[in-house]
Scaffold this active site. Sequence first.
Site, PDB file in Angstrom:
ATOM      1  CB  CYS A   1      -0.974  -0.034   1.171  1.00  0.00           C
ATOM      2  SG  CYS A   1      -2.386   1.055   0.957  1.00  0.00           S
TER       3      CYS A   1
ATOM      4  CG  HIS B   1      -4.074  -4.021   2.665  1.00  0.00           C
ATOM      5  ND1 HIS B   1      -3.299  -3.652   3.737  1.00  0.00           N
ATOM      6  CD2 HIS B   1      -4.471  -2.869   2.081  1.00  0.00           C
ATOM      7  CE1 HIS B   1      -3.232  -2.331   3.810  1.00  0.00           C
ATOM      8  NE2 HIS B   1      -3.941  -1.832   2.806  1.00  0.00           N
TER       9      HIS B   1
ATOM     10  CD  GLU C   1      -2.822  -6.735   5.286  1.00  0.00           C
ATOM     11  OE1 GLU C   1      -3.490  -5.694   5.349  1.00  0.00           O
ATOM     12  OE2 GLU C   1      -1.968  -6.934   4.373  1.00  0.00           O
TER      13      GLU C   1
END
Length: 396
Positions: free
Chosen positions: A286, A369, A371
């Site tokens: 990001c 992202h 995760e």
Amino acid sequence: MPLTASVPSPSTADPRRNSAPRPAVLVLADGLVLRGTGFGAVGTALGEVVFNTGMSGYQEVMTDPSYAGQLVTFTYPELGNTGVNPEDQEADHASIRGVIARQLSPVASSWRQRGDLDPWLKAEGVVGIAGVDTRALVRHLRDGGSINGAISSDGTEAVTLLEQVRRAPSMEGLNLAERVSTEQPYGWETLCPAGFDQRLQARPERPFRVVAIDFGIKRAILERLVAHGCAVTVLPAGSDLAAVLAQEPEGVFLSNGPGDPAAVSSGITLARGLLQQQNLPVFGICLGHQILGLALGGRTFKLTFGHRGLNHPCGGSGLVEITSQNHGFAIDGSSLPPDQVEVTHINLNDRTVAALAHRQRPVFGVQYHPEASPGPHDADHHFGRFVALMAERRTT
């Protein structure tokens, strides 16, 4: 690192049923005024009005430091139906300034629930407005772009709010990363005992030493790095190259975060220094990805209304990943030097740069992202990719 956030105990009845509705108003800088009912903290909150298209994960959004300085419109029509719990927090406290919802659920029901959303927002000082036509508001933002606004539930008149909003600074040019970053270094080497996604990967006998630069890092990222076999030392956003190299890292991670990437001058300088280190793996997510792009000679620009949600398709080499995203800026692909940088993934909605890799060095970044707390998990393999680069470095 222990979870320190407090969550109110579950209530046996909705406290809002015992009090009269509290009027609230939302005012945008272009003059749009929407009225509804206040919840959360009583007060006035100014910030950039954006929207998130996720159908779950409202607590993760509210505690993600990348949302600092923003008033978040949730497109899912109801909030609060699953309550809140400390395990779903991405930081100790909420980062958003305000919440805009169609409806606040009068009942929370989840086996993981430890409290209700409304009192939790009160404790966090976050102002909310419900009863807003969020479909109309999102169309307004898509047509005109993200814009500064204010939510008020303390009786402030709309004309006064409009004056305040029009004096507020734009997100462009704001370095918010250093405001949300840790002040002191800390380590993260073990998985939290409960709540977090604990999908374990093949772990090395000796963990990989990773330095993570905290521009607004999410706990879920730290958890995934550990799950993939890393021992992480987190350093403040303003850390210089000497401070990073003093940790003798086998890899460096550049985190997500809020604000304009071009304003994070210390991070860009650090990334340029890291690019000069022989064979040192660097991974950015990001804001960290955007900082890498700037360090490589690229430019960034502000998107009209950004990408925020759990359902953004990104692709490259014939593969598509459904990704979680939260960003208002992007890298200008035409500005990257093609002899040094390959654009490996693009956002399949608007063709913006979604991932890049250095052609000669073990350096890469993804705009989304991996995760993905609360999901999806299509892109988790990028953590394995980072670990593989560090494992290769150990053998050379």
